[in-house]
Design an enzyme around this catalytic site. Structure first.
Site, PDB file in Angstrom:
ATOM      1  N   GLY A  35       1.100  -1.530   0.037  1.00 41.16           N
ATOM      2  CA  GLY A  35       0.430   0.034  -0.182  1.00 41.16           C
ATOM      3  C   GLY A  35       0.795   1.267  -0.019  1.00 41.16           C
ATOM      4  N   GLU A  36       2.148   1.234  -0.182  1.00 40.94           N
ATOM      5  CA  GLU A  36       3.366   2.840   0.039  1.00 40.94           C
ATOM      6  C   GLU A  36       3.118   3.259  -1.409  1.00 40.94           C
ATOM      7  OE1 GLU A  36       6.591   1.762   2.287  1.00 40.94           O
ATOM      8  OE2 GLU A  36       5.230   1.680   4.789  1.00 40.94           O
ATOM      9  N   ARG A  93     -12.807  20.669   6.763  1.00 40.59           N
ATOM     10  CA  ARG A  93     -13.455  20.754   7.957  1.00 40.59           C
ATOM     11  C   ARG A  93     -13.691  20.740   8.573  1.00 40.59           C
ATOM     12  NH1 ARG A  93     -17.940  16.562   3.967  1.00 40.59           N
ATOM     13  NH2 ARG A  93     -15.818  15.756   4.095  1.00 40.59           N
ATOM     14  N   GLN A  94     -12.083  19.792   9.151  1.00 47.08           N
ATOM     15  CA  GLN A  94     -12.418  20.254  10.789  1.00 47.08           C
ATOM     16  C   GLN A  94     -11.005  21.449  10.855  1.00 47.08           C
ATOM     17  OE1 GLN A  94     -13.683  17.982  13.015  1.00 47.08           O
ATOM     18  NE2 GLN A  94     -12.464  18.418  14.469  1.00 47.08           N
ATOM     19  N   LYS A 193     -28.734  24.367   8.510  1.00 48.66           N
ATOM     20  CA  LYS A 193     -28.566  22.654   8.728  1.00 48.66           C
ATOM     21  C   LYS A 193     -27.507  23.039  10.175  1.00 48.66           C
ATOM     22  CE  LYS A 193     -25.001  20.655   7.055  1.00 48.66           C
ATOM     23  NZ  LYS A 193     -23.788  20.127   5.858  1.00 48.66           N
ATOM     24  N   SER A 224     -20.760  14.610  -0.600  1.00 47.08           N
ATOM     25  CA  SER A 224     -19.665  13.743   0.386  1.00 47.08           C
ATOM     26  C   SER A 224     -21.439  12.212   0.081  1.00 47.08           C
ATOM     27  CB  SER A 224     -19.861  13.870   1.183  1.00 47.08           C
ATOM     28  OG  SER A 224     -19.117  12.684   1.477  1.00 47.08           O
TER      29      SER A 224
HETATM   30  C1  R5P Z   1     -20.323  20.672   4.745  1.00 44.07           C
HETATM   31  O1  R5P Z   1     -20.848  21.157   6.202  1.00 44.07           O
HETATM   32  C2  R5P Z   1     -20.255  20.955   3.585  1.00 44.07           C
HETATM   33  O2  R5P Z   1     -20.423  22.296   3.144  1.00 44.07           O
HETATM   34  C3  R5P Z   1     -21.140  19.742   3.090  1.00 44.07           C
HETATM   35  O3  R5P Z   1     -22.856  20.393   3.117  1.00 44.07           O
HETATM   36  C4  R5P Z   1     -21.303  18.713   3.529  1.00 44.07           C
HETATM   37  O4  R5P Z   1     -20.058  17.808   3.565  1.00 44.07           O
HETATM   38  C5  R5P Z   1     -21.615  17.208   2.108  1.00 44.07           C
HETATM   39  O5  R5P Z   1     -21.992  16.461   3.153  1.00 44.07           O
HETATM   40  P1  R5P Z   1     -23.043  15.307   2.518  1.00 44.07           P
HETATM   41  O6  R5P Z   1     -23.286  15.236   1.534  1.00 44.07           O
HETATM   42  O7  R5P Z   1     -22.648  14.173   3.184  1.00 44.07           O
HETATM   43  O8  R5P Z   1     -24.087  15.744   3.158  1.00 44.07           O
END
Ligand code: R5P
Length: 300
Positions: A35-36, A93-94, A193, A224
């Site tokens: 895997g490297e 995102r983190q 959200k 995602s």
């Molecule tokens: C997070 O706040 C991002 O802006 C996207 O809304 C998020 O990453 C989308 O993720 P998913 O498709 O898993 O809901």
């Protein structure tokens, strides 16, 4: 400029090289049985400005280590300036320690690139632009965020969505809807959200919007699992929106994301080529934006 398309972004790197009227420099790359990654880039790079194009979509960790290897090697070969083009920046995102003890992964990735001697980093629609300022001031690397929204909105404007309402699925992405609205012109807004930091569960508050009988586009930075986009589309369709498009910069589309979004009622799905995807939809290349940004950086 010498452009080196990394293993994660061969096509995009080639298009960027073409846009700069140069020939891309090949990289030897393979994965060992355990895997490297093996990476070899070719000299001569001495005193050259080297542009490494490598997105960091899944498998993020492998793509990152390959990026680090290429950047380090370019420096070791004497490049005078190393510019990394990482359209999708994994771990962004983190962007802080939300819960005590969590790793601040955006900071870690930027610190490593800076420590390797990378001079500039170009990213596209990073999750939270303000988070870059904080890391940028701590390290010597300069970070530049470009946006694919005008390309997506421009395409939709020409293809049946002129005058559409622009929506972001959460307040944090309102700048995307606002930017899109400057082209589509049908007004913009957001749903609210919230994500449970412990379970990851999403809750979306659907506000009343003037979308009945109208076209609408949901703009997000990333798709995602597709859950966020699907809920936003359901919210719009539930209020009588006639035709809805799903648009994002980073089309990760994990698992059954595409099915979820289509079943929610998306009439069109559009995304950029910041990552490679097999999802069926309209793909718009961000290569011209990257070329413009590179030309701007080297002429400064
Ligand atoms: C997070 O706040 C991002 O802006 C996207 O809304 C998020 O990453 C989308 O993720 P998913 O498709 O898993 O809901």
């Amino acid at each position: 400029m010498i452009v080196i398309p990394g293993p994660a972004s061969r096509e995009l790197g080639e298009q960027i090289a073409k846009g700069l009227s140069t020939v891309p420099r090949a990289v030897d790359h393979r994965i060992f049985p355990d895997g490297e990654s093996y990476i070899k880039i070719y000299p001569e790079l001495k005193n050259e400005t080297v542009v490494i194009v490598q997105t960091t979509a899944p498998s993020q960790d492998q793509r990152l280590i390959q990026l680090f290897m290429m950047a380090r090697t370019a420096k070791a070969l004497g490049a005078s300036r190393v510019i990394c083009v990482v359209p999708y920046l994994a771990y962004s995102r983190q962007d802080k320690m939300f819960l005590e003890g969590e790793a601040y992964s955006l900071d870690l990735v930027i610190k490593i690139l800076s420590d390797l001697g990378v001079d500039d980093l170009i990213v596209a629609d990073v999750h939270n632009e303000a988070s870059l300022d904080k890391v940028d001031e701590r390290y010597s690397i300069r970070i530049h965020n470009i946006s694919g929204v005008s390309l997506l909105a421009g395409y939709l404007n020409e293809n049946g969505f002129k005058g559409a309402y622009s929506l972001s699925p959460d307040k944090g992405a309102i700048h995307l809807a606002q930017a899109a609205d400057s082209l589509l012109g049908g007004g913009f807004g957001y749903f609210e959200k919230t994500r449970d930091r412990r379970t990851g569960e999403i809750e979306m508050k659907v506000k009343d919007l003037e979308v009945s009988g109208r076209k609408a586009v949901v703009f997000d930075d990333i798709i995602s699992s597709g859950g966020t986009m699907a809920r936003a589309i359901e919210g719009l369709k539930g209020q009588g929106a006639d035709k809805v498009a799903a648009a994002c910069t980073h089309a990760l589309f994990m698992g059954d994301a595409e099915r979820r979004i289509r079943e929610a009622g998306a009439d069109v799905i559009a995304f950029t080529d910041s990552v490679k995807t097999s999802t069926e939809g309209v793909t718009i290349t961000i290569a011209p934006l990257v070329v413009t940004e590179l030309n701007r950086l080297v002429s400064e």
